[in-house]
Design an enzyme around this catalytic site. Sequence first.
Site, PDB file in Angstrom:
ATOM      1  N   HIS A   1      -4.174  -2.178  -6.255  1.00 22.32           N
ATOM      2  CA  HIS A   1      -3.601  -0.661  -6.486  1.00 22.32           C
ATOM      3  C   HIS A   1      -4.811  -0.022  -6.869  1.00 22.32           C
ATOM      4  CE1 HIS A   1       0.146  -2.500  -6.515  1.00 22.32           C
ATOM      5  NE2 HIS A   1       0.094  -2.979  -7.699  1.00 22.32           N
TER       6      HIS A   1
ATOM      7  N   ASP B   1       0.804  -1.481   0.083  1.00 21.94           N
ATOM      8  CA  ASP B   1       0.018  -0.131   0.048  1.00 21.94           C
ATOM      9  C   ASP B   1       0.986   1.301  -0.121  1.00 21.94           C
ATOM     10  OD1 ASP B   1      -2.187  -1.961   0.169  1.00 21.94           O
ATOM     11  OD2 ASP B   1      -1.784  -1.751   2.466  1.00 21.94           O
TER      12      ASP B   1
HETATM   13  P1  GDP Z   1      -0.641   0.280  -3.785  1.00 20.90           P
HETATM   14  O1  GDP Z   1      -0.945  -0.996  -3.785  1.00 20.90           O
HETATM   15  O2  GDP Z   1       1.028   0.367  -3.467  1.00 20.90           O
HETATM   16  O3  GDP Z   1      -0.914   1.043  -5.120  1.00 20.90           O
HETATM   17  O4  GDP Z   1      -1.272   1.304  -2.612  1.00 20.90           O
HETATM   18  P2  GDP Z   1      -2.858   1.607  -2.712  1.00 20.90           P
HETATM   19  O5  GDP Z   1      -3.560   1.232  -3.799  1.00 20.90           O
HETATM   20  O6  GDP Z   1      -3.095   1.580  -1.310  1.00 20.90           O
HETATM   21  O7  GDP Z   1      -2.482   3.189  -2.996  1.00 20.90           O
HETATM   22  C1  GDP Z   1      -2.360   4.209  -2.217  1.00 20.90           C
HETATM   23  C2  GDP Z   1      -3.407   5.117  -2.005  1.00 20.90           C
HETATM   24  O8  GDP Z   1      -3.067   6.426  -1.804  1.00 20.90           O
HETATM   25  C3  GDP Z   1      -4.435   5.306  -3.207  1.00 20.90           C
HETATM   26  O9  GDP Z   1      -5.536   5.689  -2.757  1.00 20.90           O
HETATM   27  C4  GDP Z   1      -3.606   6.487  -4.004  1.00 20.90           C
HETATM   28  O10 GDP Z   1      -4.418   6.981  -5.131  1.00 20.90           O
HETATM   29  C5  GDP Z   1      -3.445   7.178  -2.808  1.00 20.90           C
HETATM   30  N1  GDP Z   1      -2.029   8.002  -3.132  1.00 20.90           N
HETATM   31  C6  GDP Z   1      -0.854   7.489  -3.776  1.00 20.90           C
HETATM   32  N2  GDP Z   1      -0.020   8.501  -3.845  1.00 20.90           N
HETATM   33  C7  GDP Z   1      -0.252   9.496  -3.138  1.00 20.90           C
HETATM   34  C8  GDP Z   1       0.139  10.896  -2.547  1.00 20.90           C
HETATM   35  O11 GDP Z   1       1.253  11.075  -2.867  1.00 20.90           O
HETATM   36  N3  GDP Z   1      -0.821  11.725  -1.895  1.00 20.90           N
HETATM   37  C9  GDP Z   1      -1.989  11.355  -1.536  1.00 20.90           C
HETATM   38  N4  GDP Z   1      -2.768  12.174  -1.001  1.00 20.90           N
HETATM   39  N5  GDP Z   1      -2.763  10.090  -1.976  1.00 20.90           N
HETATM   40  C10 GDP Z   1      -1.836   9.238  -2.778  1.00 20.90           C
END
Ligand code: GDP
Length: 423
Positions: A40, A12
Amino acid sequence: MLTAIVGINWGDEGKGRMVDLLSREQDVIVRYQGGNNAGHTVCNERGKFVLNLLPSGILRPDKVNVMGCGMVIDAEHLFKETGRLRAAGVSITPDNLVISDRAVICFPYNVMQDCLEEDRLADKKFGSTRRGIAPIYADKYMKKAIRMGDLTDPAYLDERIETVLDWKNLCLSAYKGARKFTPAEIKKWLEDYAMPFVPYIKDAGAMLYAAAAEGKRIMLEAQLGALRDIDYGIYPYTSSSNTIAAYAPVGAGVPGLKVDRTIGVMKAYSTCVGEGPFTAEMFGEEAERLREAGGEYGAATGRPRRVGGFDAVASRYGCRVQGADTIALTKLDILDYMDEIPVVDAYEIDGELTEDFPFGERLVKARPHIVRLPGWKQSTANCRTFGDLPAAARDYVRYIERSVGTEIGYVSVGAERDSIITM
Ligand code: GDP
């Protein structure tokens, strides 16, 4: 040219967001491990998409996406995920999606086994996502799995279903509340959900070797982070596959190629879903505030994530096992509200401080040694260069860079594609 994009922490980290951004410069995007046990989240001009199985490049129409042989694929989930994306206007055809013939199929009996085992464990449970992932990887290593390529050979498939079910029903019979699966039921399920993907099933490795030879740029995308790797993570609270970059060529289908560049995605604070040691964990109001600010609820399950400050000990270890060349630091903007930013700079174990990530029970005993860095108390969401960041935020980024010993190449300040600082 092979670029691996991997998680430094517990998953995440925002890998989906970084793959979505960086896939612009790539030709092929490959998922090399895992199944639909994580998600993701990608936000772009077409909306917000949760991808559990499909590579994140699927949202760019000109990219080829590959589901590699290291994956375990729940065909019913894939059927529904592709259906959802198509309904939102995303085109998915054998031209932009290739499924490895060697990838393994995750069946309803694996999901049932996962649930029965978690229930049996009761308060000793591992926090499985109950998607059948551990049972299907176990089946693979028991040589009792059925692979996507088997779908193209009906006689062999029938034989495999008989053999595998004989054994699987025997295993399931040990559980209270289990039922038997019949070959007819499994064949019907395959007919409904897996057979529509037959045109997508190919020798993905051959295709990738050819693409690499032509000089195509290939991105290898991980699901979950370094600390969930089956060998190097917080075993047994890990996933059931190798999430690390060293496995990426193997799970993609090109074991003879080397990764040229590894981008480690690392969060500006810590989150962890499920059970297991999580030294940086915060509790009470402080935790609640960070969880709310970061929207920290599981993409696959909706479970509230455990949260904490940035963990320099675990992250340095994560960078090392990943062999990260550069870091994409995500969600810096989430810390905008904090007066002081808590960071775990060491672990205290039996009264002694250590900066080395410990093994087994020592990790369970570890307590966080916390330092508090000055906050910046203003929005970073519109910053697009490093110089735009408030001084305290720049100091925080440099502090993290020093503490993990790896250069930070990107700082993300929002979920949208352009909310990024390239260093
Ligand atoms: P993954 O499995 O590693 O892709 O992680 P997630 O799906 O949990 O993604 C992380 C969440 O944070 C998602 O809702 C993204 O849209 C959001 N996100 C990613 N980078 C950023 C950031 O720099 N700032 C903010 N506010 N949200 C982010």
